[in-house]
Motif scaffolding. Structure first.
Motif, PDB file in Angstrom:
ATOM      1  N   LEU A   1      41.515  47.881  54.991  1.00 13.36           N
ATOM      2  CA  LEU A   1      41.817  46.718  54.294  1.00 13.36           C
ATOM      3  C   LEU A   1      41.681  47.121  52.869  1.00 13.36           C
ATOM      4  O   LEU A   1      40.589  47.694  52.420  1.00 13.36           O
ATOM      5  CB  LEU A   1      41.302  45.502  54.622  1.00 13.36           C
ATOM      6  CG  LEU A   1      41.952  44.606  55.725  1.00 13.36           C
ATOM      7  CD1 LEU A   1      41.867  45.172  56.977  1.00 13.36           C
ATOM      8  CD2 LEU A   1      40.928  43.310  55.853  1.00 13.36           C
ATOM      9  N   CYS A   2      42.442  46.630  51.783  1.00  6.98           N
ATOM     10  CA  CYS A   2      42.227  47.063  50.405  1.00  6.98           C
ATOM     11  C   CYS A   2      42.912  45.943  49.590  1.00  6.98           C
ATOM     12  O   CYS A   2      43.792  45.444  49.878  1.00  6.98           O
ATOM     13  CB  CYS A   2      42.700  48.612  49.936  1.00  6.98           C
ATOM     14  SG  CYS A   2      44.270  48.586  49.932  1.00  6.98           S
ATOM     15  N   PRO A   3      42.085  45.558  48.402  1.00  4.83           N
ATOM     16  CA  PRO A   3      42.838  44.818  47.538  1.00  4.83           C
ATOM     17  C   PRO A   3      44.211  45.370  46.802  1.00  4.83           C
ATOM     18  O   PRO A   3      44.302  46.774  46.894  1.00  4.83           O
ATOM     19  CB  PRO A   3      41.920  44.580  46.340  1.00  4.83           C
ATOM     20  CG  PRO A   3      40.962  45.669  46.511  1.00  4.83           C
ATOM     21  CD  PRO A   3      41.072  46.243  47.612  1.00  4.83           C
ATOM     22  N   VAL A   4      45.132  44.726  46.522  1.00  5.84           N
ATOM     23  CA  VAL A   4      46.367  45.183  46.058  1.00  5.84           C
ATOM     24  C   VAL A   4      46.626  44.557  44.687  1.00  5.84           C
ATOM     25  O   VAL A   4      46.749  43.319  44.716  1.00  5.84           O
ATOM     26  CB  VAL A   4      47.606  45.034  46.922  1.00  5.84           C
ATOM     27  CG1 VAL A   4      48.765  45.534  46.420  1.00  5.84           C
ATOM     28  CG2 VAL A   4      47.279  45.772  48.244  1.00  5.84           C
ATOM     29  N   GLY A   5      46.701  45.251  43.621  1.00  3.33           N
ATOM     30  CA  GLY A   5      47.165  44.857  42.350  1.00  3.33           C
ATOM     31  C   GLY A   5      48.352  45.380  41.890  1.00  3.33           C
ATOM     32  O   GLY A   5      49.363  44.664  41.536  1.00  3.33           O
TER      33      GLY A   5
ATOM     34  N   HIS B   1      45.202  34.941  47.137  1.00  8.41           N
ATOM     35  CA  HIS B   1      44.987  35.271  45.716  1.00  8.41           C
ATOM     36  C   HIS B   1      44.320  34.421  44.866  1.00  8.41           C
ATOM     37  O   HIS B   1      43.954  34.511  43.724  1.00  8.41           O
ATOM     38  CB  HIS B   1      46.543  35.597  44.936  1.00  8.41           C
ATOM     39  CG  HIS B   1      47.300  34.546  45.265  1.00  8.41           C
ATOM     40  ND1 HIS B   1      47.257  33.183  44.792  1.00  8.41           N
ATOM     41  CD2 HIS B   1      48.705  34.300  46.142  1.00  8.41           C
ATOM     42  CE1 HIS B   1      48.162  32.554  45.080  1.00  8.41           C
ATOM     43  NE2 HIS B   1      49.015  33.127  45.761  1.00  8.41           N
ATOM     44  N   HIS B   2      44.095  33.046  45.355  1.00  6.20           N
ATOM     45  CA  HIS B   2      43.116  32.005  44.633  1.00  6.20           C
ATOM     46  C   HIS B   2      43.831  31.542  43.322  1.00  6.20           C
ATOM     47  O   HIS B   2      43.076  31.681  42.608  1.00  6.20           O
ATOM     48  CB  HIS B   2      41.679  32.799  44.522  1.00  6.20           C
ATOM     49  CG  HIS B   2      41.189  32.673  45.771  1.00  6.20           C
ATOM     50  ND1 HIS B   2      39.998  31.835  46.300  1.00  6.20           N
ATOM     51  CD2 HIS B   2      41.115  33.810  46.715  1.00  6.20           C
ATOM     52  CE1 HIS B   2      39.638  32.254  47.465  1.00  6.20           C
ATOM     53  NE2 HIS B   2      40.185  33.476  47.636  1.00  6.20           N
TER      54      HIS B   2
ATOM     55  N   LEU C   1      35.587  30.903  45.830  1.00 11.27           N
ATOM     56  CA  LEU C   1      35.424  32.124  45.831  1.00 11.27           C
ATOM     57  C   LEU C   1      34.390  32.749  45.050  1.00 11.27           C
ATOM     58  O   LEU C   1      33.637  33.492  45.406  1.00 11.27           O
ATOM     59  CB  LEU C   1      36.538  32.863  45.213  1.00 11.27           C
ATOM     60  CG  LEU C   1      36.792  34.141  44.835  1.00 11.27           C
ATOM     61  CD1 LEU C   1      36.824  35.054  46.292  1.00 11.27           C
ATOM     62  CD2 LEU C   1      38.106  34.605  44.301  1.00 11.27           C
ATOM     63  N   LEU C   2      33.944  32.076  43.941  1.00 10.29           N
ATOM     64  CA  LEU C   2      32.862  32.240  43.166  1.00 10.29           C
ATOM     65  C   LEU C   2      31.493  32.471  43.776  1.00 10.29           C
ATOM     66  O   LEU C   2      30.682  33.364  43.913  1.00 10.29           O
ATOM     67  CB  LEU C   2      32.775  31.732  41.746  1.00 10.29           C
ATOM     68  CG  LEU C   2      33.978  31.978  40.822  1.00 10.29           C
ATOM     69  CD1 LEU C   2      33.747  30.917  39.670  1.00 10.29           C
ATOM     70  CD2 LEU C   2      33.838  33.195  40.324  1.00 10.29           C
TER      71      LEU C   2
ATOM     72  N   SER D   1      37.594  42.963  44.803  1.00  7.23           N
ATOM     73  CA  SER D   1      36.694  42.926  45.943  1.00  7.23           C
ATOM     74  C   SER D   1      36.499  41.621  46.576  1.00  7.23           C
ATOM     75  O   SER D   1      36.408  41.554  47.660  1.00  7.23           O
ATOM     76  CB  SER D   1      35.530  43.700  45.998  1.00  7.23           C
ATOM     77  OG  SER D   1      34.626  43.307  44.690  1.00  7.23           O
ATOM     78  N   GLY D   2      36.100  40.555  45.562  1.00  9.28           N
ATOM     79  CA  GLY D   2      35.661  39.151  46.127  1.00  9.28           C
ATOM     80  C   GLY D   2      37.128  38.748  47.185  1.00  9.28           C
ATOM     81  O   GLY D   2      36.740  38.225  47.990  1.00  9.28           O
ATOM     82  N   LYS D   3      38.198  38.898  46.523  1.00  3.29           N
ATOM     83  CA  LYS D   3      39.171  38.302  47.280  1.00  3.29           C
ATOM     84  C   LYS D   3      39.503  39.279  48.639  1.00  3.29           C
ATOM     85  O   LYS D   3      39.967  38.634  49.619  1.00  3.29           O
ATOM     86  CB  LYS D   3      40.605  38.443  46.555  1.00  3.29           C
ATOM     87  CG  LYS D   3      40.722  37.467  45.311  1.00  3.29           C
ATOM     88  CD  LYS D   3      41.823  37.680  44.477  1.00  3.29           C
ATOM     89  CE  LYS D   3      41.543  36.562  43.407  1.00  3.29           C
ATOM     90  NZ  LYS D   3      42.662  36.249  42.345  1.00  3.29           N
TER      91      LYS D   3
END
Ligand SMILES: Cc1ncc(COP(=O)(O)O)c(C=O)c1O
Length: 295
Positions: free
Chosen positions: A173-177, A230-231, A241-242, A261-263
């Motif tokens: 799994l990874c974040p996607v921007g 995505h919050h 999330l924070l 990374s938090g997401k």
């Protein structure tokens, strides 16, 4: 050579991760700690810039130009590399010169970067051929690297994450921007299941960004982007999330931040609780760094 010049610590560690989260299917979690590669060019920044910088060096480039927002991890990392490698750096920044500089733009300035602010409409043209030709005419000696460093050379660097792995995983799994990291991972395996956590409201758009970079991915059925984490959008967050980021960072020997990374970690917690992964799956989270962005 470049790796030594920039003091990159490779390979990044692969660690098991045992949070006290609900995990009805008994999955095993691991983290690939790319955040430890380097204090400034951490995470996917090194992976995406490695071959771009190597190519610039091979061409004996004396000037690099790239694009980003006020909080860009990419501009920050690239600006630092250029200062270390004695390469002039021009940053095309979406914003206004009269605004107070963010901590990362301040760093860039201190490292000798030239900040060139453009409005939203101009920034939108950053991938258009006419605009790029104009920029090249203004800066004839500049080697232009796209926003986020996401190009073909980036994919090759990202694929090395997978090649470095010491174990097999069922899911990564990874974040996607901007899609470069996911597109690169998909060049490395058409067997392992990849899940990308969209950090912005980008359903369909993010998939297109990935397949534009890596057309072979259209035929692969080992990946999917999850768009429900995505919050509120890019760099948006929620008190939940924070609070989650703070708790994870306090209770574990690494930190996460709310933009990327938090997401990713938050999504993983939810997916585990829902039984998304089959029983006993081995799940690897790619920590893509970006902690300087939390400033
Ligand atoms: C720290 C961090 N993690 C993840 C990403 C997302 O990677 P990509 O833009 O390749 O999808 C970015 C943006 O490049 C980033 O700065």
């Amino acid at each position: 050579m470049l790796q030594q010049d920039l003091s990159i610590q490779l390979p990044s560690p692969e660690q098991s991760f045992n949070p006290t989260w609900a995990n009805p299917n008994g999955c095993q979690l691991y983290i690939k700690r790319d955040d430890l590669l380097h204090p400034v060019i951490s995470g996917n920044k090194w992976r995406k810039l490695k071959y771009n910088l190597q190519q610039a060096q091979a061409k004996q480039a004396t000037h690099i130009l790239s694009f980003g927002g006020n909080y860009s991890n990419h501009l920050h990392a690239l600006g630092w590399c250029c200062s270390r490698l004695n390469i002039r750096f021009t940053a095309i920044v979406r914003g206004y010169p009269e605004q107070a500089l963010t901590p990362m733009l301040n760093d860039l300035k201190n490292w000798g970067a030239e900040l060139h602010f453009v409005d939203r409409n101009t920034y939108r043209q950053r991938t258009e051929i006419n605009y790029l030709q104009q920029l090249q005419a203004t800066y004839p000696d500049a080697c232009i690297i796209p926003e986020g460093g996401s190009n073909q050379l980036a994919l090759k660097g990202v694929a090395e994450i997978y090649q470095e792995l010491e174990q097999n995983y069922d899911y990564i799994l990874c974040p996607v921007g901007s899609g470069g990291t996911m597109a690169g991972l998909l060049t490395a395996s058409d067997k392992t299941q990849f899940r990308g956590i969209g950090v912005l409201k980008g359903e369909a758009y993010l998939e297109q960004m990935i397949t534009a970079l890596n057309p072979a991915a259209i035929e692969q059925n080992n990946w999917q982007l999850l768009h429900q984490f995505h919050h509120g959008g890019y760099a948006k967050s929620t008190p939940e999330l924070l609070d989650f980021c703070q708790k994870v960072s306090t209770n574990h020997p690494f930190s996460i931040e709310p933009v990327y990374s938090g997401k990713l970690f938050y999504a993983t917690k939810q997916l585990l609780a829902q039984g998304y992964f089959p029983a006993h799956s081995r799940v690897l989270l790619l920590h893509t760094g970006g902690l300087q962005g939390a400033r």
